[in-house]
Design a protein around this motif. Structure first.
Motif, PDB file in Angstrom:
ATOM      1  N   TRP A  96     -63.408 -23.915 130.125  1.00  0.00           N
ATOM      2  CA  TRP A  96     -62.087 -23.300 129.973  1.00  0.00           C
ATOM      3  C   TRP A  96     -61.884 -22.155 130.967  1.00  0.00           C
ATOM      4  CZ3 TRP A  96     -57.389 -24.032 128.482  1.00  0.00           C
ATOM      5  CH2 TRP A  96     -56.535 -22.959 128.304  1.00  0.00           C
ATOM      6  N   SER A  97     -62.875 -21.294 131.116  1.00  0.00           N
ATOM      7  CA  SER A  97     -62.737 -20.163 132.041  1.00  0.00           C
ATOM      8  C   SER A  97     -62.569 -20.643 133.478  1.00  0.00           C
ATOM      9  CB  SER A  97     -63.959 -19.245 131.925  1.00  0.00           C
ATOM     10  OG  SER A  97     -64.100 -18.730 130.620  1.00  0.00           O
ATOM     11  N   SER A  98     -63.303 -21.680 133.839  1.00  0.00           N
ATOM     12  CA  SER A  98     -63.199 -22.215 135.201  1.00  0.00           C
ATOM     13  C   SER A  98     -61.850 -22.875 135.432  1.00  0.00           C
ATOM     14  CB  SER A  98     -64.317 -23.233 135.453  1.00  0.00           C
ATOM     15  OG  SER A  98     -65.582 -22.651 135.212  1.00  0.00           O
ATOM     16  N   PHE A  99     -61.386 -23.619 134.423  1.00  0.00           N
ATOM     17  CA  PHE A  99     -60.106 -24.305 134.572  1.00  0.00           C
ATOM     18  C   PHE A  99     -58.955 -23.306 134.619  1.00  0.00           C
ATOM     19  CE2 PHE A  99     -56.678 -27.215 133.073  1.00  0.00           C
ATOM     20  CZ  PHE A  99     -56.770 -28.119 134.114  1.00  0.00           C
ATOM     21  N   ALA A 100     -59.113 -22.179 133.934  1.00  0.00           N
ATOM     22  CA  ALA A 100     -58.079 -21.145 133.977  1.00  0.00           C
ATOM     23  C   ALA A 100     -57.925 -20.593 135.389  1.00  0.00           C
ATOM     24  CB  ALA A 100     -58.424 -20.026 132.996  1.00  0.00           C
ATOM     25  N   VAL A 101     -59.047 -20.451 136.096  1.00  0.00           N
ATOM     26  CA  VAL A 101     -58.978 -19.991 137.487  1.00  0.00           C
ATOM     27  C   VAL A 101     -58.288 -21.035 138.359  1.00  0.00           C
ATOM     28  CG1 VAL A 101     -60.365 -19.375 139.514  1.00  0.00           C
ATOM     29  CG2 VAL A 101     -61.018 -18.540 137.243  1.00  0.00           C
ATOM     30  N   ILE A 102     -58.551 -22.298 138.097  1.00  0.00           N
ATOM     31  CA  ILE A 102     -57.913 -23.363 138.876  1.00  0.00           C
ATOM     32  C   ILE A 102     -56.405 -23.383 138.648  1.00  0.00           C
ATOM     33  CG2 ILE A 102     -57.776 -25.880 139.170  1.00  0.00           C
ATOM     34  CD1 ILE A 102     -60.757 -25.975 138.436  1.00  0.00           C
ATOM     35  N   LEU A 103     -56.007 -23.208 137.385  1.00  0.00           N
ATOM     36  CA  LEU A 103     -54.581 -23.232 137.071  1.00  0.00           C
ATOM     37  C   LEU A 103     -53.839 -22.038 137.663  1.00  0.00           C
ATOM     38  CD1 LEU A 103     -54.607 -24.378 133.325  1.00  0.00           C
ATOM     39  CD2 LEU A 103     -53.992 -25.733 135.344  1.00  0.00           C
ATOM     40  N   ASP A 104     -54.463 -20.876 137.641  1.00  0.00           N
ATOM     41  CA  ASP A 104     -53.799 -19.666 138.143  1.00  0.00           C
ATOM     42  C   ASP A 104     -54.831 -18.784 138.836  1.00  0.00           C
ATOM     43  OD1 ASP A 104     -52.016 -17.684 138.692  1.00  0.00           O
ATOM     44  OD2 ASP A 104     -51.772 -16.995 136.612  1.00  0.00           O
ATOM     45  N   PRO A 105     -55.065 -18.999 140.117  1.00  0.00           N
ATOM     46  CA  PRO A 105     -56.115 -18.240 140.807  1.00  0.00           C
ATOM     47  C   PRO A 105     -55.731 -16.802 141.159  1.00  0.00           C
ATOM     48  CG  PRO A 105     -55.066 -19.751 142.320  1.00  0.00           C
ATOM     49  CD  PRO A 105     -54.482 -20.035 140.978  1.00  0.00           C
ATOM     50  N   ALA A 106     -54.441 -16.494 141.140  1.00  0.00           N
ATOM     51  CA  ALA A 106     -54.001 -15.158 141.564  1.00  0.00           C
ATOM     52  C   ALA A 106     -54.628 -14.031 140.747  1.00  0.00           C
ATOM     53  CB  ALA A 106     -52.474 -15.082 141.529  1.00  0.00           C
ATOM     54  N   PRO A 107     -54.640 -14.110 139.395  1.00  0.00           N
ATOM     55  CA  PRO A 107     -55.268 -13.013 138.636  1.00  0.00           C
ATOM     56  C   PRO A 107     -56.755 -12.863 138.947  1.00  0.00           C
ATOM     57  CG  PRO A 107     -53.851 -14.316 137.213  1.00  0.00           C
ATOM     58  CD  PRO A 107     -53.957 -15.064 138.501  1.00  0.00           C
ATOM     59  N   ALA A 108     -57.433 -13.977 139.209  1.00  0.00           N
ATOM     60  CA  ALA A 108     -58.861 -13.892 139.517  1.00  0.00           C
ATOM     61  C   ALA A 108     -59.102 -13.237 140.867  1.00  0.00           C
ATOM     62  CB  ALA A 108     -59.478 -15.292 139.504  1.00  0.00           C
ATOM     63  N   ALA A 109     -58.161 -13.406 141.792  1.00  0.00           N
ATOM     64  CA  ALA A 109     -58.309 -12.820 143.128  1.00  0.00           C
ATOM     65  C   ALA A 109     -57.752 -11.401 143.205  1.00  0.00           C
ATOM     66  CB  ALA A 109     -57.621 -13.697 144.165  1.00  0.00           C
ATOM     67  N   ALA A 110     -56.987 -10.972 142.190  1.00  0.00           N
ATOM     68  CA  ALA A 110     -56.314  -9.665 142.247  1.00  0.00           C
ATOM     69  C   ALA A 110     -57.263  -8.496 142.444  1.00  0.00           C
ATOM     70  CB  ALA A 110     -55.471  -9.479 140.990  1.00  0.00           C
ATOM     71  N   PRO A 111     -58.405  -8.423 141.751  1.00  0.00           N
ATOM     72  CA  PRO A 111     -59.292  -7.276 141.987  1.00  0.00           C
ATOM     73  C   PRO A 111     -59.780  -7.180 143.427  1.00  0.00           C
ATOM     74  CG  PRO A 111     -59.877  -8.379 139.945  1.00  0.00           C
ATOM     75  CD  PRO A 111     -58.892  -9.263 140.637  1.00  0.00           C
ATOM     76  N   ALA A 112     -60.121  -8.306 144.036  1.00  0.00           N
ATOM     77  CA  ALA A 112     -60.586  -8.286 145.433  1.00  0.00           C
ATOM     78  C   ALA A 112     -59.464  -7.892 146.371  1.00  0.00           C
ATOM     79  CB  ALA A 112     -61.152  -9.651 145.809  1.00  0.00           C
ATOM     80  N   PRO A 115     -64.002 -26.104 145.980  1.00  0.00           N
ATOM     81  CA  PRO A 115     -64.418 -27.070 144.943  1.00  0.00           C
ATOM     82  C   PRO A 115     -65.327 -26.478 143.862  1.00  0.00           C
ATOM     83  CG  PRO A 115     -64.694 -28.004 147.150  1.00  0.00           C
ATOM     84  CD  PRO A 115     -64.427 -26.551 147.326  1.00  0.00           C
ATOM     85  N   MET A 116     -65.831 -25.268 144.046  1.00  0.00           N
ATOM     86  CA  MET A 116     -66.799 -24.718 143.099  1.00  0.00           C
ATOM     87  C   MET A 116     -66.271 -24.551 141.675  1.00  0.00           C
ATOM     88  SD  MET A 116     -69.811 -24.415 144.390  1.00  0.00           S
ATOM     89  CE  MET A 116     -69.486 -25.957 145.238  1.00  0.00           C
ATOM     90  N   PRO A 117     -65.015 -24.138 141.464  1.00  0.00           N
ATOM     91  CA  PRO A 117     -64.538 -24.072 140.074  1.00  0.00           C
ATOM     92  C   PRO A 117     -64.561 -25.429 139.384  1.00  0.00           C
ATOM     93  CG  PRO A 117     -63.121 -22.776 141.498  1.00  0.00           C
ATOM     94  CD  PRO A 117     -64.048 -23.533 142.391  1.00  0.00           C
ATOM     95  N   TRP A 118     -64.298 -26.487 140.145  1.00  0.00           N
ATOM     96  CA  TRP A 118     -64.361 -27.833 139.563  1.00  0.00           C
ATOM     97  C   TRP A 118     -65.800 -28.190 139.196  1.00  0.00           C
ATOM     98  CZ3 TRP A 118     -60.244 -30.054 137.732  1.00  0.00           C
ATOM     99  CH2 TRP A 118     -58.990 -29.793 138.295  1.00  0.00           C
ATOM    100  N   VAL A 119     -66.744 -27.751 140.016  1.00  0.00           N
ATOM    101  CA  VAL A 119     -68.153 -27.977 139.691  1.00  0.00           C
ATOM    102  C   VAL A 119     -68.499 -27.306 138.361  1.00  0.00           C
ATOM    103  CG1 VAL A 119     -70.538 -27.505 140.408  1.00  0.00           C
ATOM    104  CG2 VAL A 119     -68.850 -28.251 142.100  1.00  0.00           C
TER     105      VAL A 119
END
Length: 203
Positions: A103-119, A138-142
């Motif tokens: 679920w956590s990985s798929f959430a990043v795939i669906l909306d990557p912007a919040p995951a990239a916001a801190p960087a 491809p790593m989130p899919w892995v």
């Protein structure tokens, strides 16, 4: 006469503890290993910073995946020595860990912007600037696949583990004397004892 104990039955590969536990460990390690790789590639405005691209690893993009993977790895190792009741608890932990990873990985795939916001915020000082693009590797899919496999392995342990409680014990074959031979030896000993006392055992 020597009677050898029958050879212990060999469990099918799909039910062997070593195979099942190894598969579970591999699934957990795959999820953890994916977090050490780049999940997001962020392209920043070239006029804003000297380094226009940022590589965001999975450990930063989805910290929960790393935690769930470590929990799954520990539970997988514990399954090899757990009893029946503990194995049920470990199975539940593995399913929760696998679901959390997926679920956590798929959430990043669906909306990557919040995951990239801190960087992005560390590089530009603002978390949502204009002209920023975020690409997913491809790593989130892995990690998603690894999480699903961890759930499957948990169910596998639940099914195969029912035969793990009775561990195979290899025993040495023993020499078993027939009852007639044992009785004959006992009679001979009694006869010698009687002769030594001066009695005639034939009377």
């Amino acid at each position: 006469m020597t009677q050898e104990s029958p050879a212990p039955a060999v469990a099918p590969l799909r039910r062997r503890k070593g195979i099942v536990v190894l598969a579970t460990v591999v699934a957990a390690l795959a999820a953890f290993g994916s977090t050490t790789q780049t999940w997001l590639s962020v392209l920043l405005p070239q006029d804003a910073v000297q380094t226009p691209s940022i590589q965001v690893p999975g450990s930063d993009a989805a910290t929960a995946v790393t935690a769930f993977a470590l929990v799954g790895l520990a539970a997988a190792l514990a399954a090899s020595i757990a009893g029946t009741v503990a194995r049920w608890i470990i199975t539940l932990i593995l399913m929760v860990a696998g679901a959390g990873i997926a679920w956590s990985s798929f959430a990043v795939i669906l909306d990557p912007a919040p995951a990239a916001a801190p960087a992005i915020g560390d590089a530009l000082g603002v978390s949502a600037p204009q002209g920023v693009s975020v690409a997913i590797t491809p790593m989130p899919w892995v990690a998603v696949v690894a999480g699903i496999l961890l759930i499957i392995c948990a169910l596998w342990i639940l099914g195969a583990g029912r035969r793990w409680s009775a561990a195979r014990r290899y025993e040495k074959s023993v020499r078993i004397k027939p009852a007639t031979e044992t009785n004959s030896n006992a009679d001979e000993i009694d006869s010698w004892d009687s002769l030594s006392r001066g009695d005639d055992p034939t009377r």
